[in-house]
Scaffold this active site. Structure first.
Site, PDB file in Angstrom:
ATOM      1  N   GLU A  58     -18.128   1.750 -25.789  1.00 19.52           N
ATOM      2  CA  GLU A  58     -17.514   2.389 -26.929  1.00 19.52           C
ATOM      3  C   GLU A  58     -18.594   2.333 -28.387  1.00 19.52           C
ATOM      4  OE1 GLU A  58     -13.415   2.914 -29.532  1.00 19.52           O
ATOM      5  OE2 GLU A  58     -13.568   1.465 -27.775  1.00 19.52           O
ATOM      6  N   ALA A  92     -16.773   8.869 -31.146  1.00 18.71           N
ATOM      7  CA  ALA A  92     -16.552  10.234 -31.908  1.00 18.71           C
ATOM      8  C   ALA A  92     -17.472  10.250 -32.900  1.00 18.71           C
ATOM      9  CB  ALA A  92     -15.217   9.487 -32.417  1.00 18.71           C
ATOM     10  N   HIS A 113       0.888  -1.328   0.079  1.00 22.07           N
ATOM     11  CA  HIS A 113       0.077   0.129  -0.004  1.00 22.07           C
ATOM     12  C   HIS A 113       0.909   1.245  -0.017  1.00 22.07           C
ATOM     13  CE1 HIS A 113      -3.888  -2.111   1.666  1.00 22.07           C
ATOM     14  NE2 HIS A 113      -3.296  -2.742   0.709  1.00 22.07           N
ATOM     15  N   SER A 165     -28.888   2.904 -25.213  1.00 13.77           N
ATOM     16  CA  SER A 165     -29.593   2.082 -24.089  1.00 13.77           C
ATOM     17  C   SER A 165     -28.835   2.432 -22.468  1.00 13.77           C
ATOM     18  CB  SER A 165     -29.375   0.489 -24.541  1.00 13.77           C
ATOM     19  OG  SER A 165     -27.948   0.145 -24.554  1.00 13.77           O
ATOM     20  N   THR A 173     -21.390  -3.618 -34.172  1.00 10.04           N
ATOM     21  CA  THR A 173     -19.842  -2.825 -34.339  1.00 10.04           C
ATOM     22  C   THR A 173     -18.907  -3.604 -34.539  1.00 10.04           C
ATOM     23  OG1 THR A 173     -20.877  -0.894 -33.106  1.00 10.04           O
ATOM     24  CG2 THR A 173     -18.492  -1.118 -32.906  1.00 10.04           C
ATOM     25  N   GLU A 218       1.179   3.845   2.103  1.00  8.39           N
ATOM     26  CA  GLU A 218       1.880   4.048   3.194  1.00  8.39           C
ATOM     27  C   GLU A 218       3.138   3.333   3.440  1.00  8.39           C
ATOM     28  OE1 GLU A 218      -2.617   4.364   4.314  1.00  8.39           O
ATOM     29  OE2 GLU A 218      -1.264   3.364   2.611  1.00  8.39           O
ATOM     30  N   CYS A 255      -1.984  -1.031   7.477  1.00 10.63           N
ATOM     31  CA  CYS A 255      -1.033   0.164   7.426  1.00 10.63           C
ATOM     32  C   CYS A 255      -1.198   1.079   8.713  1.00 10.63           C
ATOM     33  CB  CYS A 255      -1.429   0.981   6.301  1.00 10.63           C
ATOM     34  SG  CYS A 255      -1.207   0.160   4.595  1.00 10.63           S
ATOM     35  N   LEU A 313     -24.953   2.632 -26.967  1.00 13.57           N
ATOM     36  CA  LEU A 313     -24.842   3.953 -26.257  1.00 13.57           C
ATOM     37  C   LEU A 313     -26.239   4.507 -25.740  1.00 13.57           C
ATOM     38  CD1 LEU A 313     -22.173   5.355 -28.422  1.00 13.57           C
ATOM     39  CD2 LEU A 313     -21.783   4.891 -26.211  1.00 13.57           C
TER      40      LEU A 313
END
Length: 339
Positions: free
Chosen positions: A279, A152, A44, A287, A194, A46, A82, A285
């Site tokens: 994308e 785009a 981590h 939906s 797509t 710290e 930590c 998109l």
């Protein structure tokens, strides 16, 4: 704390499903140690900061202040607590940007430090640190992946043309930034159309870092078999009822309704994917937009008109946005949720 926040950003794309955390240790306004969480299962922030303190400066730890962007953990997970290390090193002052909503911490780290006599201050630059850690905070509070919608479009609002053949809409700087995002987010999602029409790879080829997990919505189809997409050996899920297709290369077929966006998000979270970039295409998109399942929208708006006619881009919600000039494009970003 500002330095700690900048350090925390270095872990973006490496820590899923852990938070992004940065830490700075200062003595008399001089930084003597700093670190950040570099990856899931790694030390981590710290721990890294304390390790970085030189032999000459270790004598000052019991007079120093530790600045950390997230509440120190107080439980055993992949690493020890930590809080125990902070107490072991007798660090007297701890400044924390925001509390950890994870149920095993959630204020218990602060309580343990205070009970041991440490001077603890919480809430300093809280909004800035929470914004960097927005994926983790959303995961913990809503038990859903952080969703980013991306597309785009041309200057006159088309995301694709009607003419045969593909034409890239966004410029080189936008493409570089997109590949950087692929190194930073857990998963990228597209629809079946797509995949078949544009044949994307959804891999990170222009930036250093990981490839995202790839998700496709729509029925598995034998037409997939020859696509370059499946010649890339990266984790891939095909969500939808398969039609006699048992296996497509290395992709895993998941049989439930791909139109059920809430079920899609539940599956993504179940697979420990903390963020999801959607994308395309337009129907997918829209939906997500119509269902209200999004946290950010990122749009590359080209400065050029590239098609005589075509597919109109989704309609963005009417709200304030941030705009950045990328030479051939403007990047438009909307944030739905404040942290």
């Amino acid at each position: 704390m500002q330095r700690a926040i900048r350090l925390s950003e270095k872990g973006l794309g490496q820590t899923h499903t852990n938070p992004l955390v940065g830490c700075v240790i200062a003595y008399n306004d001089r930084v003597i140690g700093e670190g950040y969480h570099t990856g899931y299962g790694a030390a981590h922030a710290e721990v890294e900061a304390i390790r970085s303190v030189s032999e000459n400066d270790k004598q000052f730890l019991d007079k120093s202040t530790l600045y950390v962007t997230l509440e120190p953990c107080c439980h055993y997970g992949k690493t020890p607590p930590c809080t125990d290390l902070i107490l072991e090193k007798n660090i007297p002052n701890v400044v924390i940007a925001h509390l950890d909503p994870f149920e095993k911490v959630a204020g218990k780290g602060v309580e343990k430090l205070k009970n041991a006599g440490v001077n603890v201050r919480v809430g300093f630059l809280k909004e800035e640190a929470a914004f960097v850690n927005r994926r983790f905070l959303w995961n913990q509070e809503k038990h859903k992946p952080y969703v980013i919608l991306k597309w785009a479009e041309t200057a006159d609002g088309f995301i694709a043309g009607n003419e045969p053949g593909q034409k890239q809409i966004s410029g080189s700087l936008a493409q570089l930034l997109l590949h950087r995002w692929r190194s930073e987010e857990s998963a990228f999602l597209i629809g079946k159309n797509t995949l078949l029409h544009d044949s994307p790879l959804l891999t990170n080829r222009l930036w250093s870092g990981n490839n995202p997990v790839r998700v496709v919505l729509g029925n598995a189809d034998v037409a997939y078999l020859q696509l370059p997409f499946f010649k890339v050996n990266e984790p891939t899920y095909l969500i939808g009822m398969s039609h006699g297709v048992q296996q497509i290369h290395n992709a895993e077929l998941v049989s439930f309704d791909p139109h059920n966006i809430e079920a899609v998000l539940e599956f993504v979270m179940q697979e420990q994917l903390s963020s999801l970039v959607v994308e395309g295409g337009k129907k997918v998109l829209e939906s997500f937009i119509n269902a209200g399942f999004w946290n950010e929208i990122r749009v590359f708006k080209s400065k050029y008109k590239l098609f005589k006619n075509g597919v109109k881009a989704p309609e963005m919600p009417q709200q304030e946005y941030i705009e950045q000039d990328l030479k051939d494009d403007n990047l438009i970003v909307l944030y739905k949720n404040a942290f």
